[in-house]
Write an enzyme that holds these catalytic residues in place. Structure first.
Site, PDB file in Angstrom:
ATOM      1  NE  ARG A 150       0.317   1.214   3.459  1.00  0.00           N
ATOM      2  CZ  ARG A 150       1.275   2.057   3.752  1.00  0.00           C
ATOM      3  NH1 ARG A 150       2.540   1.660   3.729  1.00  0.00           N
ATOM      4  NH2 ARG A 150       1.030   3.322   4.059  1.00  0.00           N
ATOM      5  N   GLY A 151       0.293   2.411  -0.073  1.00  0.00           N
ATOM      6  CA  GLY A 151       1.091   3.624  -0.223  1.00  0.00           C
ATOM      7  C   GLY A 151       1.142   3.927  -1.710  1.00  0.00           C
ATOM      8  CB  ALA A 152       0.285   6.990  -3.611  1.00  0.00           C
ATOM      9  CG  ASP A 196      -3.386   8.004  -0.900  1.00  0.00           C
ATOM     10  OD1 ASP A 196      -3.290   8.527   0.230  1.00  0.00           O
ATOM     11  OD2 ASP A 196      -3.035   6.836  -1.138  1.00  0.00           O
ATOM     12  CD  GLN A 237      -3.456   2.325   7.158  1.00  0.00           C
ATOM     13  OE1 GLN A 237      -3.999   2.848   8.129  1.00  0.00           O
ATOM     14  NE2 GLN A 237      -4.081   2.104   6.030  1.00  0.00           N
ATOM     15  NE  ARG A 296      -6.568   0.695  -1.900  1.00  0.00           N
ATOM     16  CZ  ARG A 296      -5.596   1.118  -1.082  1.00  0.00           C
ATOM     17  NH1 ARG A 296      -4.473   0.469  -0.980  1.00  0.00           N
ATOM     18  NH2 ARG A 296      -5.763   2.206  -0.341  1.00  0.00           N
ATOM     19  CG  ASN A 351      -2.752  11.571   2.990  1.00  0.00           C
ATOM     20  OD1 ASN A 351      -2.172  10.706   2.353  1.00  0.00           O
ATOM     21  ND2 ASN A 351      -2.443  11.832   4.252  1.00  0.00           N
ATOM     22  CE  LYS A 352      -5.013   5.524   4.635  1.00  0.00           C
ATOM     23  NZ  LYS A 352      -5.666   4.508   3.798  1.00  0.00           N
TER      24      LYS A 352
END
Lengths: 361, 361
Positions: free
Chosen positions: A53-55, A243, A202, A90, A253-254
């Site tokens: 995960r993570g862009a 993101d 996370q 995603r 973002n998150k």
């Protein structure tokens, strides 16, 4: 960065020269396990279930996933099917689309029999470029931390971060945490407030883990606590990842990033997002209106996995049985709340003008 | 309110006429267990470990705790020792001090041999008054919901709440949720967004549980999600409780309330705190500067208890071993962010003038 004293990237070609090795991030922080991806479907599943995960890392994993998909069949049709499958995993991260577009640009002009080798070459480049990009982001962000450290005369600089935009979210170095690692390595006393980042935690599982492995002082907090800390002067700087960033500087973002940006704004705390240029979606201006927000499984809210007393991973229920829940993965922080943006090309105002100055044409 | 169709209060005299029965809120939502308090120390422990929690209920429990302490010894010295022990259990909630002051006023003028009976009488009054107070708070809050329901013409009114200021936090009815119960009972279609409220998850464990028992539609969300919902018009009204309110209308409530108030303010969503007059601390003006914020055990952040797959309660670790964490219990929302305050005397502006108008002299 280092794990148990050994350098790792989050994704790399296996020693066999064709399969792909990743860190299974679902098992952190309690277990450090590498897994081997051998098919397109395994890569898609790894992205969809957030083993990676993570862009930027999603982009890298998609590029390698396409390589795996081209092994049995490198036709135009296989390119399209593979891209479509990966793209669906995603919906929010723009890097996924960017990486697949890059692969398409490199491969579609070639005859099918030449595509596989070129695909692996391009995927490796995407990874190497990400590492270099993140190192540059770190250098530009460091320029924010240095004067703060001088002003505080040896007192620690307190940096709040949300979710994980550390090296685990990229191929190496990370985005929001790249400046932190550079500052720490340069002997600047930094301390990180780590938002746990419900529902997937996370912050607790990944950010605390990677900071611990690198020896950076940090304190875990509930997502609810950041506003209180800012009201009491305990935060000098907020650094988050992104993101997707719109052409006007809105930052997706998150989920929960927006709340921290509001608190930073209310208390005069500088608030920056750090991300590579590939995160910018030039087609979109108004983030709140235009960015589709991924809804994930409600079970991530009603249940939580962690380490049980017997040392095994176990899932517990947090709410009454059959409680209805919703689980939005991201939110959008309007540009007006961002002090600035940190990219590999430098610091910039969160505005259409600012971004266009750094990325003309 | 009802549990399995039977009416309960959160605290009541046991059938033996002297011991005190409470709902053990630490075991909700998975188990509904009543426990019997027989000594001052047991009452203090019940408050300190949050078997009872919520500002008004803490006051009621302290009053009954003092009764239990006076049974062996009703001297001035025992009154003082008992009060001191109870006062130390939770430093933030002003109702604790208020209830003990009330007990002191009623008992200290009496000769020791008359104190015990008077103590039980006063404690029962404090409970009955709380129920009546909360019913009035509900009535005043209902006046906010009714016009919203009319405007929405049958569409549900979406109310976001944080933590638990429901009937479990008072003796009955609750504060923030009292208007919700009244609206629901009156046939107004209300739906509650329930913040899970890390680190202790009172939203998931208590608010979702009590709304479910009463049949009020609700959806559990991560604390991070409220801002996103408000940006997208999904919240019509925010209702929270309060642990302490200053003479100027600053509201100290569960950590994270401030972040939701910022989001409400940014999106034009009305944001109200509902509380009884006993929550107002007239000695304090500036909440951020003057209210001491309780720090609780860091383990509440790094670990979490829930229902394991085998149906037993189990605690899991969320972070790497030995992760440093801090755990602030409350934050302060400045009056400027509050649309208004709901008390048993009515709705009022969150300001010194507003509060003084309702509570002159």
């Amino acid at each position: 960065m280092n794990v148990n004293g050994q350098a790792y990237r989050t994704i790399r070609l296996h020693a066999d020269g064709w399969s792909v090795e990743i860190i299974d991030q679902r098992r952190l922080p309690h277990e450090f396990v590498l897994i081997r991806l051998t098919t397109l479907e395994e890569a898609a599943e790894a992205i969809g279930t957030m083993a990676v995960r993570g862009a930027p890392l999603i982009g890298a994993a998609a590029a390698y996933g396409l390589c795996l998909g081209l092994r049995p069949d490198a036709s135009d049709k296989a390119m399209r099917t593979g891209s479509d499958l990966l793209l669906k995993t995603r919906p929010t991260a723009v890097n996924l689309r960017w990486a697949l577009d890059e692969m398409g640009k490199a491969l579609l002009p070639l005859p099918p029999e030449k595509r596989l080798e070129a695909a692996y070459r391009r995927a490796a480049e995407i990874c190497d470029n990400d590492v270099e990009t993140n190192r540059r982001i770190g250098g530009h962000g460091l320029k924010l931390i240095e004067p703060m450290a001088k002003k505080k005369k040896g007192e620690r600089v307190n940096i709040l971060t949300h979710c994980n935009a550390g090296w685990l979210a990229g191929v190496d170095w990370g985005m929001a945490l790249a400046p932190v690692y550079l500052a720490h390595d340069a002997g600047i006393p930094v301390h990180v407030w780590v938002d746990e980042t419900r529902p997937r935690n996370q912050g607790a599982a990944l950010t605390a883990w990677e900071l611990k492995n690198h020896g950076v002082p940090h304190t875990l907090i509930a997502d609810n606590a950041g506003g209180h800390l800012m009201q009491h002067g305990q935060v000098d700087l907020c650094l988050v990842g992104a993101d997707r960033v719109t052409a006007c500087g809105d930052v997706c973002n998150k989920i929960g990033t927006y709340l921290k940006a509001l608190a930073a704004h209310d208390n005069g705390v500088p608030f920056y997002a750090a991300f590579p240029a590939s995160t910018i979606d030039w087609r979109i201006a108004d983030g709140v209106a235009e960015i589709p927000i991924e809804q994930r499984d409600a079970r991530e809210v009603t249940h939580l996995r962690g380490l049980g007393p017997d040392g095994h991973s176990i899932e517990i229920a947090l709410a009454p049985a059959d409680t209805h829940a919703v689980n939005y993965g991201f939110d959008v922080t309007p540009a007006r709340l961002m002090t600035g943006l940190i990219t590999e090309r430098g610091l910039v105002q969160a505005s259409a003008e600012g971004l266009r100055k750094l990325f003309p044409g």
